[in-house]
Design a protein around this motif. Sequence first.
Motif, short mmCIF file in Angstrom:
data_model
loop_
_atom_site.label_atom_id
_atom_site.label_comp_id
_atom_site.label_asym_id
_atom_site.label_seq_id
_atom_site.Cartn_x
_atom_site.Cartn_y
_atom_site.Cartn_z
N LEU A 278 0.83 -1.31 0.47
CA LEU A 278 0.04 0.06 -0.06
C LEU A 278 0.58 1.19 -0.05
O LEU A 278 2.05 1.30 0.67
CB LEU A 278 -0.70 0.40 1.74
N LEU B 296 0.79 5.66 -0.01
CA LEU B 296 0.43 7.16 -0.01
C LEU B 296 1.43 8.16 -0.89
O LEU B 296 2.51 7.70 -0.78
CB LEU B 296 0.78 7.55 1.52
N THR C 64 5.13 3.93 2.40
CA THR C 64 4.50 2.26 2.07
C THR C 64 4.38 1.62 3.45
O THR C 64 4.77 1.32 4.54
CB THR C 64 5.82 1.84 1.03
N THR D 110 -2.18 5.99 8.99
CA THR D 110 -2.65 6.51 8.27
C THR D 110 -2.83 4.83 7.23
O THR D 110 -3.67 3.71 7.33
CB THR D 110 -2.80 7.25 6.75
N LEU D 111 -0.97 4.56 6.99
CA LEU D 111 -1.09 3.29 6.26
C LEU D 111 -1.12 1.98 7.27
O LEU D 111 -2.26 0.60 6.86
CB LEU D 111 0.66 2.89 6.10
N GLU E 259 -3.76 1.91 9.39
CA GLU E 259 -4.73 2.06 9.67
C GLU E 259 -5.75 1.46 8.00
O GLU E 259 -6.34 0.04 8.30
CB GLU E 259 -6.30 3.47 9.53
N ALA E 260 -5.09 1.75 6.81
CA ALA E 260 -5.22 0.84 5.93
C ALA E 260 -4.97 -0.83 5.51
O ALA E 260 -5.60 -1.60 5.30
CB ALA E 260 -4.27 1.60 4.49
N ALA E 261 -3.75 -0.77 6.16
CA ALA E 261 -3.30 -2.24 6.24
C ALA E 261 -4.64 -3.12 7.27
O ALA E 261 -4.87 -3.91 6.75
CB ALA E 261 -2.42 -2.14 7.27
N GLU E 262 -5.13 -2.46 8.02
CA GLU E 262 -6.53 -3.09 9.51
C GLU E 262 -7.78 -3.63 8.58
O GLU E 262 -8.07 -4.49 8.33
CB GLU E 262 -6.47 -2.21 10.04
N VAL E 263 -7.88 -2.46 7.47
CA VAL E 263 -9.23 -3.00 6.31
C VAL E 263 -8.19 -3.61 5.53
O VAL E 263 -9.58 -4.42 5.01
CB VAL E 263 -9.58 -1.35 6.26
N TRP E 264 -7.75 -4.18 5.13
CA TRP E 264 -6.81 -4.77 4.33
C TRP E 264 -7.28 -6.15 5.03
O TRP E 264 -8.16 -6.85 3.66
CB TRP E 264 -5.56 -4.45 3.56
N GLU F 244 -11.01 -6.82 5.47
CA GLU F 244 -11.81 -7.59 3.86
C GLU F 244 -11.25 -9.20 3.58
O GLU F 244 -12.22 -9.85 3.23
CB GLU F 244 -11.05 -6.24 2.69
#
Length: 133
Positions: free
Chosen positions: A39, A41, A50, A79-80, A82-87, A90
Amino acid sequence: MLDRDAVVALWEACGLTRPWNDANADFERAVGGASSDILLLEQDERLAATVMVGDDGHRGWVYYLGVAPDHRGRGLGRTLMEAAEVWLRERDAPKIQLMVRDDNEAAIGFYKALGYEVQPVVTIGKRLDPESS
Protein backbone atom coordinates in the motif's frame (compact mmCIF):
# COMPACT_ATOMS: atom_id res chain seq x y z
CA MET A 1 1.23 1.23 -10.94
CA LEU A 2 3.75 0.40 -8.26
CA ASP A 3 7.28 1.60 -8.95
CA ARG A 4 9.57 -1.02 -7.41
CA ASP A 5 12.66 1.19 -7.56
CA ALA A 6 10.89 4.06 -5.77
CA VAL A 7 9.45 1.74 -3.10
CA VAL A 8 12.77 0.02 -2.42
CA ALA A 9 14.55 3.41 -2.34
CA LEU A 10 12.06 4.59 0.30
CA TRP A 11 12.64 1.41 2.34
CA GLU A 12 16.38 2.07 2.14
CA ALA A 13 15.96 5.73 3.14
CA CYS A 14 13.96 4.57 6.17
CA GLY A 15 16.61 2.03 7.22
CA LEU A 16 14.26 -0.92 6.71
CA THR A 17 16.43 -3.03 4.43
CA ARG A 18 19.07 -5.51 5.53
CA PRO A 19 21.88 -7.06 3.45
CA TRP A 20 20.57 -10.58 4.06
CA ASN A 21 17.07 -9.75 2.71
CA ASP A 22 16.60 -8.96 -0.97
CA ALA A 23 14.19 -6.02 -0.87
CA ASN A 24 13.56 -6.24 -4.62
CA ALA A 25 12.55 -9.90 -4.27
CA ASP A 26 10.36 -9.02 -1.26
CA PHE A 27 8.61 -6.39 -3.38
CA GLU A 28 8.03 -8.84 -6.26
CA ARG A 29 6.69 -11.55 -3.92
CA ALA A 30 4.30 -9.09 -2.30
CA VAL A 31 2.82 -7.64 -5.48
CA GLY A 32 2.82 -11.00 -7.26
CA GLY A 33 1.01 -12.88 -4.50
CA ALA A 34 -2.72 -13.36 -4.21
CA SER A 35 -2.66 -12.76 -0.46
CA SER A 36 -0.25 -9.82 -0.20
CA ASP A 37 0.21 -6.30 -1.48
CA ILE A 38 2.06 -3.03 -0.95
CA LEU A 39 0.00 0.00 0.00
CA LEU A 40 1.28 3.46 -0.89
CA LEU A 41 0.73 7.06 0.09
CA GLU A 42 1.80 9.85 -2.22
CA GLN A 43 2.13 13.53 -1.39
CA ASP A 44 3.18 16.30 -3.73
CA GLU A 45 3.25 13.75 -6.57
CA ARG A 46 5.94 11.62 -4.92
CA LEU A 47 6.01 8.50 -2.82
CA ALA A 48 5.79 9.45 0.85
CA ALA A 49 5.06 6.16 2.64
CA THR A 50 4.56 2.43 2.11
CA VAL A 51 3.52 -0.69 3.95
CA MET A 52 3.66 -4.32 2.87
CA VAL A 53 0.65 -6.33 4.03
CA GLY A 54 -0.19 -10.00 3.75
CA ASP A 55 -2.47 -12.75 4.98
CA ASP A 56 -0.79 -16.10 5.63
CA GLY A 57 -4.13 -17.90 6.03
CA HIS A 58 -3.92 -17.74 9.82
CA ARG A 59 -2.98 -14.15 10.63
CA GLY A 60 -2.32 -10.87 8.92
CA TRP A 61 1.20 -9.48 8.78
CA VAL A 62 2.74 -6.05 8.23
CA TYR A 63 6.25 -5.40 6.95
CA TYR A 64 8.19 -2.44 5.62
CA LEU A 65 6.09 0.34 7.11
CA GLY A 66 8.14 3.35 6.12
CA VAL A 67 7.56 7.08 5.91
CA ALA A 68 10.02 9.21 3.97
CA PRO A 69 12.14 11.17 6.45
CA ASP A 70 10.90 14.53 5.12
CA HIS A 71 7.25 13.44 5.52
CA ARG A 72 7.39 12.20 9.10
CA GLY A 73 5.23 13.64 11.84
CA ARG A 74 2.20 14.09 9.56
CA GLY A 75 0.29 10.95 10.55
CA LEU A 76 1.15 8.98 7.41
CA GLY A 77 2.32 5.93 9.35
CA ARG A 78 -0.93 5.88 11.29
CA THR A 79 -2.91 6.27 8.07
CA LEU A 80 -1.11 3.36 6.43
CA MET A 81 -1.57 1.12 9.47
CA GLU A 82 -5.30 1.89 9.39
CA ALA A 83 -5.31 0.98 5.67
CA ALA A 84 -3.44 -2.27 6.43
CA GLU A 85 -6.05 -3.14 9.07
CA VAL A 86 -8.86 -2.49 6.58
CA TRP A 87 -7.08 -4.61 3.94
CA LEU A 88 -6.80 -7.50 6.40
CA ARG A 89 -10.35 -7.15 7.76
CA GLU A 90 -11.63 -7.39 4.18
CA ARG A 91 -9.89 -10.78 4.02
CA ASP A 92 -11.26 -11.92 7.40
CA ALA A 93 -7.84 -12.04 9.05
CA PRO A 94 -8.51 -12.47 12.79
CA LYS A 95 -5.31 -10.76 13.98
CA ILE A 96 -2.57 -8.48 12.70
CA GLN A 97 1.05 -9.01 13.66
CA LEU A 98 4.39 -7.46 12.88
CA MET A 99 7.97 -7.78 13.96
CA VAL A 100 10.05 -4.91 15.33
CA ARG A 101 13.68 -5.17 16.39
CA ASP A 102 13.77 -5.17 20.17
CA ASP A 103 16.07 -2.13 20.32
CA ASN A 104 13.83 0.06 18.14
CA GLU A 105 12.10 1.95 20.94
CA ALA A 106 10.68 4.59 18.58
CA ALA A 107 8.86 1.99 16.48
CA ILE A 108 7.67 0.09 19.55
CA GLY A 109 6.30 3.34 20.99
CA PHE A 110 4.59 4.15 17.68
CA TYR A 111 2.79 0.81 17.57
CA LYS A 112 1.86 0.96 21.27
CA ALA A 113 0.27 4.38 20.65
CA LEU A 114 -1.88 2.71 17.96
CA GLY A 115 -3.12 0.10 20.44
CA TYR A 116 -0.69 -2.70 19.58
CA GLU A 117 0.85 -4.75 22.38
CA VAL A 118 4.21 -6.43 22.68
CA GLN A 119 3.46 -10.16 22.51
CA PRO A 120 5.05 -12.70 24.88
CA VAL A 121 6.62 -14.79 22.10
CA VAL A 122 10.06 -15.61 20.79
CA THR A 123 10.65 -15.52 17.05
CA ILE A 124 12.56 -18.58 15.85
CA GLY A 125 13.83 -18.82 12.30
CA LYS A 126 16.15 -20.55 9.90
CA ARG A 127 17.53 -19.30 6.59
CA LEU A 128 16.60 -21.54 3.68
CA ASP A 129 18.96 -19.89 1.22
CA PRO A 130 22.40 -21.51 1.75
CA GLU A 131 24.16 -18.39 0.41
CA SER A 132 22.70 -16.35 3.31
CA SER A 133 24.42 -18.40 6.00
